[in-house]
Motif scaffolding. Structure first.
Motif, PDB file in Angstrom:
ATOM      1  N   VAL A   1      -5.991   0.834  -6.264  1.00  0.00           N
ATOM      2  CA  VAL A   1      -5.125  -0.293  -5.910  1.00  0.00           C
ATOM      3  C   VAL A   1      -4.575  -0.096  -4.497  1.00  0.00           C
ATOM      4  O   VAL A   1      -4.464  -1.059  -3.730  1.00  0.00           O
ATOM      5  N   VAL A   2      -4.256   1.139  -4.138  1.00  0.00           N
ATOM      6  CA  VAL A   2      -3.820   1.422  -2.770  1.00  0.00           C
ATOM      7  C   VAL A   2      -4.920   1.003  -1.798  1.00  0.00           C
ATOM      8  O   VAL A   2      -4.654   0.343  -0.784  1.00  0.00           O
ATOM      9  N   LEU A   3      -6.164   1.358  -2.122  1.00  0.00           N
ATOM     10  CA  LEU A   3      -7.294   0.975  -1.259  1.00  0.00           C
ATOM     11  C   LEU A   3      -7.458  -0.543  -1.191  1.00  0.00           C
ATOM     12  O   LEU A   3      -7.798  -1.090  -0.143  1.00  0.00           O
ATOM     13  N   GLN A   4      -7.186  -1.225  -2.286  1.00  0.00           N
ATOM     14  CA  GLN A   4      -7.282  -2.689  -2.278  1.00  0.00           C
ATOM     15  C   GLN A   4      -6.233  -3.295  -1.354  1.00  0.00           C
ATOM     16  O   GLN A   4      -6.529  -4.228  -0.600  1.00  0.00           O
TER      17      GLN A   4
ATOM     18  N   ALA B   1       0.837  -1.210   0.000  1.00  0.00           N
ATOM     19  CA  ALA B   1       0.000   0.000   0.000  1.00  0.00           C
ATOM     20  C   ALA B   1       0.863   1.247   0.000  1.00  0.00           C
ATOM     21  O   ALA B   1       0.601   2.197  -0.760  1.00  0.00           O
ATOM     22  N   VAL B   2       1.903   1.269   0.822  1.00  0.00           N
ATOM     23  CA  VAL B   2       2.785   2.445   0.892  1.00  0.00           C
ATOM     24  C   VAL B   2       3.515   2.639  -0.428  1.00  0.00           C
ATOM     25  O   VAL B   2       3.557   3.753  -0.971  1.00  0.00           O
ATOM     26  N   VAL B   3       4.081   1.568  -0.958  1.00  0.00           N
ATOM     27  CA  VAL B   3       4.844   1.673  -2.209  1.00  0.00           C
ATOM     28  C   VAL B   3       3.918   2.071  -3.357  1.00  0.00           C
ATOM     29  O   VAL B   3       4.274   2.905  -4.202  1.00  0.00           O
ATOM     30  N   MET B   4       2.699   1.523  -3.379  1.00  0.00           N
ATOM     31  CA  MET B   4       1.758   1.882  -4.441  1.00  0.00           C
ATOM     32  C   MET B   4       1.364   3.350  -4.336  1.00  0.00           C
ATOM     33  O   MET B   4       1.237   4.036  -5.353  1.00  0.00           O
ATOM     34  N   ALA B   5       1.175   3.846  -3.109  1.00  0.00           N
ATOM     35  CA  ALA B   5       0.861   5.266  -2.925  1.00  0.00           C
ATOM     36  C   ALA B   5       2.012   6.132  -3.425  1.00  0.00           C
ATOM     37  O   ALA B   5       1.791   7.169  -4.062  1.00  0.00           O
ATOM     38  N   LEU B   6       3.243   5.704  -3.166  1.00  0.00           N
ATOM     39  CA  LEU B   6       4.406   6.439  -3.678  1.00  0.00           C
ATOM     40  C   LEU B   6       4.474   6.373  -5.201  1.00  0.00           C
ATOM     41  O   LEU B   6       4.868   7.343  -5.849  1.00  0.00           O
TER      42      LEU B   6
END
Length: 118
Positions: free
Chosen positions: A91-94, A8-13
């Motif tokens: 995807v972050v939410l997923q 989630a963190v990496v996807m947000a970045l």
């Protein structure tokens, strides 16, 4: 849980990446964060249900492939409507949903083991 949180963190970045070099680094980091999840799930399932490992693996692969087919399609449809960055925000939410479900299961297991030891 660590894999889901890291993803989630990496996807947000990745979603907020300011340029292609940072985006490439984040894609590699996302791959590293996700790499151990599926083999670990298969290992745990195989050791937990050794007599039914074939059936359990079949169910797990069906679920994984269904998600691997459906979620990218949904993300693509969202990207067509909203744009790529907001769609990747889904995807972050997923990943956060996976983390929350894992956390709830961990809590439930703790309650069950506490109740059974009394």
């Amino acid at each position: 849980m660590a894999g889901a949180a890291a993803s989630a963190v990496v996807m947000a970045l990745l979603v907020t990446a300011s340029g292609p070099p940072l985006a490439v680094v984040m894609v590699v980091a996302l791959g590293a964060a996700l790499a151990g999840i599926f083999p670990a799930v298969l290992g745990v399932a195989g050791s937990r249900f050794p007599a039914h490992s074939g059936s359990v693996f079949g169910i797990l692969f069906t679920m994984a492939l269904s998600g691997g087919m459906t979620l990218p399609w949904v993300t693509g449809q969202a990207a067509a409507v909203w744009g790529l960055r907001p769609a990747l925000g889904l995807v972050v939410l997923q990943f956060l949903a996976v983390f929350a479900l894992q956390w709830l299961v961990t809590i439930a297991r703790g309650r069950l083991s506490t109740a059974s030891s009394r």
